[in-house]
Design a protein around this motif. Structure first.
Motif, short mmCIF file in Angstrom:
data_model
loop_
_atom_site.label_atom_id
_atom_site.label_comp_id
_atom_site.label_asym_id
_atom_site.label_seq_id
_atom_site.Cartn_x
_atom_site.Cartn_y
_atom_site.Cartn_z
N GLY A 148 8.95 10.71 9.85
CA GLY A 148 7.87 10.64 8.88
C GLY A 148 6.49 10.55 9.49
O GLY A 148 5.51 10.36 8.79
N SER A 149 6.41 10.69 10.83
CA SER A 149 5.14 10.57 11.54
C SER A 149 4.72 11.91 12.15
O SER A 149 5.58 12.69 12.58
N ASN B 188 -2.06 5.57 4.21
CA ASN B 188 -2.05 4.12 4.39
C ASN B 188 -1.78 3.74 5.84
O ASN B 188 -1.09 2.77 6.13
N PHE B 189 -2.37 4.49 6.77
CA PHE B 189 -2.04 4.35 8.18
C PHE B 189 -2.81 3.22 8.88
O PHE B 189 -2.49 2.89 10.02
N TRP C 254 0.85 -1.66 13.96
CA TRP C 254 1.33 -3.05 14.02
C TRP C 254 2.55 -3.23 13.13
O TRP C 254 3.55 -3.86 13.51
N PHE C 255 2.49 -2.69 11.92
CA PHE C 255 3.58 -2.79 10.94
C PHE C 255 4.89 -2.27 11.52
O PHE C 255 5.94 -2.90 11.37
N ALA C 256 4.84 -1.11 12.21
CA ALA C 256 6.04 -0.52 12.79
C ALA C 256 6.66 -1.44 13.83
O ALA C 256 7.88 -1.67 13.84
N ALA D 253 0.84 -1.20 0.00
CA ALA D 253 0.00 0.00 0.00
C ALA D 253 0.88 1.25 0.00
O ALA D 253 0.59 2.22 -0.72
N PHE D 254 1.94 1.23 0.81
CA PHE D 254 2.89 2.35 0.82
C PHE D 254 3.46 2.59 -0.58
O PHE D 254 3.60 3.74 -1.02
#
Length: 545
Positions: free
Chosen positions: A498-499, A459-460, A465-467, A358-359
């Motif tokens: 980036g957050s 795409n958050f 979880w991904f991080a 998605a990113f």
């Protein structure tokens, strides 16, 4: 927006000069009337340019801070939590660069010349207390507790204003004496010394810093200078304290942040578009430091080391290493013909890949590939579609009873996916530094803002979880070229930049639970990882059509 508007808002005029006697527009009108009355045929550019004072960058930054505090005061009076939070975030970013310039250059340079005056006055302790109060206020703001924020803001403000006053009382009288004794007050020599000892060692965020300071000064002025003059003194001094290469980066940022008529005056009065003046023509012979013995060792103070550069786009590349590492774990399960273990590993891996894809598809590919004539479409084609087909086949096989079919499906998927990763890296990775340099000058904050707007925020959904998953895998396995901590640090630090503050507040606890305690402690010491996310809307990329 409000009193504490963000730094990327364009100034629409020379504005009020709260701390100055008159606004710059009135001065322009007076000059024009005087020229008409005297029928002067001498163009303004022929006037002798004002003297450049590079060390005035330090003093006028104090006035930037005072002006920003006044804007934060207004936001607090209006009970505007959003404006106060944004304004204070920009202010603390400015203070961070200013404090580095003081601690890593200005204080030892000037203070040590006068017997360690800064050390004797306890100026370092002021910075320690200020940092503590800043963290407390920042936490209250990002927790959304306005009442607590008001209490913390009052404590921070009172201390910081006293902090500024104390520094000015101790250091400012020494600057002209130092400049006269060591450089004869010569602007070029002062610029060379400023560059070598203050600007260059602390250049990481200096481009943004210059734009922010000039933006604030152009609107507010100082206690003794109108808006244009205060900004001109800062910008002209910084030009003399910058190398040609540094000034080439800094000047466009300043130009974008100040009113057009003020920029035109800078060009006419200071030849501001000429090159930076620090070319290595002078080196100051310093006497031995009077306070060197009192400095803590590097081992005793790891937080004093230069922070590694954050690279938000490294999140994309290091995620490939996450995938490769988990594939190795899947290989072990396949070798044992443990389909259940393989299925468990693959389920988590595809969850990670879903977010990564998605990113790429909704952000990274069109952003970077689009900048280079849609190279992703030409070179990568339907690579994701084919991968998705093989993923579906493998998932179905893993549900069945045929171990051989499951292992064969896994091999087919694995072979294709590894070639998929390699192809993307060959096509896209060489373009990333070129894109970052061409559009953002390789600036970490700007890269973070762009990563946030185009890649993370759209795409958050599963990004928290991904991080945690990615950091957990990287800290355990590392990458092809990095050990576990370094690979994880590059990913986490880039993601912090980036957050947004709100996003990072959600992600950091997840990361903390997935990595070893000693890794987390190192992140705090080396990267200030508990600071808020850096993407606060301070930069917007103008993409070509």
């Amino acid at each position: 927006m409000g009193a504490c508007c963000s730094v990327n808002e364009s100034a629409k005029g020379e504005g009020h000069t709260k701390h100055g006697p008159e606004n710059a527009k009135c001065e322009d009108d007076k000059v024009q009337r005087k020229n008409l009355e005297t029928k002067s045929n001498v163009p303004e550019i022929a006037t002798k340019p004002p003297r450049a004072i590079p060390f005035a960058v330090m003093r006028n930054c104090h006035e930037v801070i005072r002006a920003a505090i006044s804007e934060c005061d207004t936001a607090l009076e209006d009970n505007n939590h959003h404006v106060l939070t944004q304004g204070f975030a920009s202010l603390t970013r400015c203070i961070e660069t200013h404090a580095k310039m003081e601690e890593n250059g200005f204080f030892p340079l000037v203070g040590d010349y006068f017997g360690g005056a800064h050390t004797k006055a306890g100026l370092a302790e002021l910075h320690v207390t200020d940092e503590k109060l800043t963290k407390e206020l920042t936490k209250a703001l990002y927790d959304g507790d306005m009442e607590e924020a008001k209490i913390k803001y009052k404590a921070w403000k009172e201390h910081h204003l006293l902090h500024l006053k104390k520094e000015e009382e101790v250091m400012m009288p020494l600057v002209p004496k130092f400049a006269k004794a060591t450089m004869k007050g010569d602007s070029i020599k002062m610029g060379e010394v400023f560059n070598k000892h203050i600007l260059t060692p602390n250049f990481d965020d200096a481009v943004w810093f210059a734009g922010y300071c000039c933006w604030m000064l152009s609107r507010h002025g100082t206690q003794k200078q109108d808006g244009f003059t205060a900004m001109r003194v800062f910008a002209h001094g910084l030009q003399y304290g910058s190398t040609p290469e540094q000034w080439e980066q800094i000047l466009p940022e300043i130009k974008s942040k100040i009113p057009a008529q003020q920029y035109e005056r800078l060009v006419k009065t200071c030849q501001i578009e000429s090159k930076g003046k620090a070319t290595g023509s002078f080196t100051l012979e310093l006497k031995a430091s009077a306070s060197e013995a009192s400095k803590p060792s590097a081992a005793a103070a790891p937080s004093d080391k230069k922070m590694p550069k954050a690279i938000p786009f490294a999140v994309m590349r290091n995620c490939h290493e996450v995938i490769r590492n988990v594939i190795k774990e899947c290989d072990k399960a396949a070798d044992k013909e443990d389909v259940k273990e393989l299925s468990t590993l693959f389920e988590e891996l595809t969850r990670c890949i879903d977010t990564h894809v998605a990113f790429e598809e909704k952000g990274f590919f069109p952003l970077v590939g689009g900048y280079f004539d849609d190279v992703h479409k030409k070179e990568l084609g339907d690579i994701h579609e084919e991968d998705e087909k093989l993923t579906t086949v493998l998932k179905e096989a893993l549900k069945g009873e045929d171990t051989s079919a499951a292992l064969n499906a896994y091999k087919a998927w694995k072979d294709y996916h590894l070639s998929h990763l390699k192809k993307e890296e060959e096509v896209m990775m060489p373009l990333v530094p070129k894109f970052a340099k061409a559009t953002m000058k390789g600036d970490s904050i700007k890269m973070g803002e762009v990563f946030n707007k185009h890649i993370l925020t759209p795409n958050f959904d599963d990004a928290v979880w991904f991080a945690g998953y990615c950091c957990g895998v990287l800290s355990k396995c590392g990458s092809q070229k990095q050990d576990g901590f370094t690979a994880m640090r590059v990913f986490a630090h880039g993601l912090q930049y980036g957050s947004s503050p709100e996003q990072w507040k959600m992600m950091l606890p997840e990361i903390k639970t997935k990595i070893p305690a000693e890794h987390y402690e190192r992140l705090v010491k080396e990267c200030d990882i508990e600071a808020p996310g850096k993407a606060i809307g301070s930069f917007s990329l103008q993409l070509k059509v």
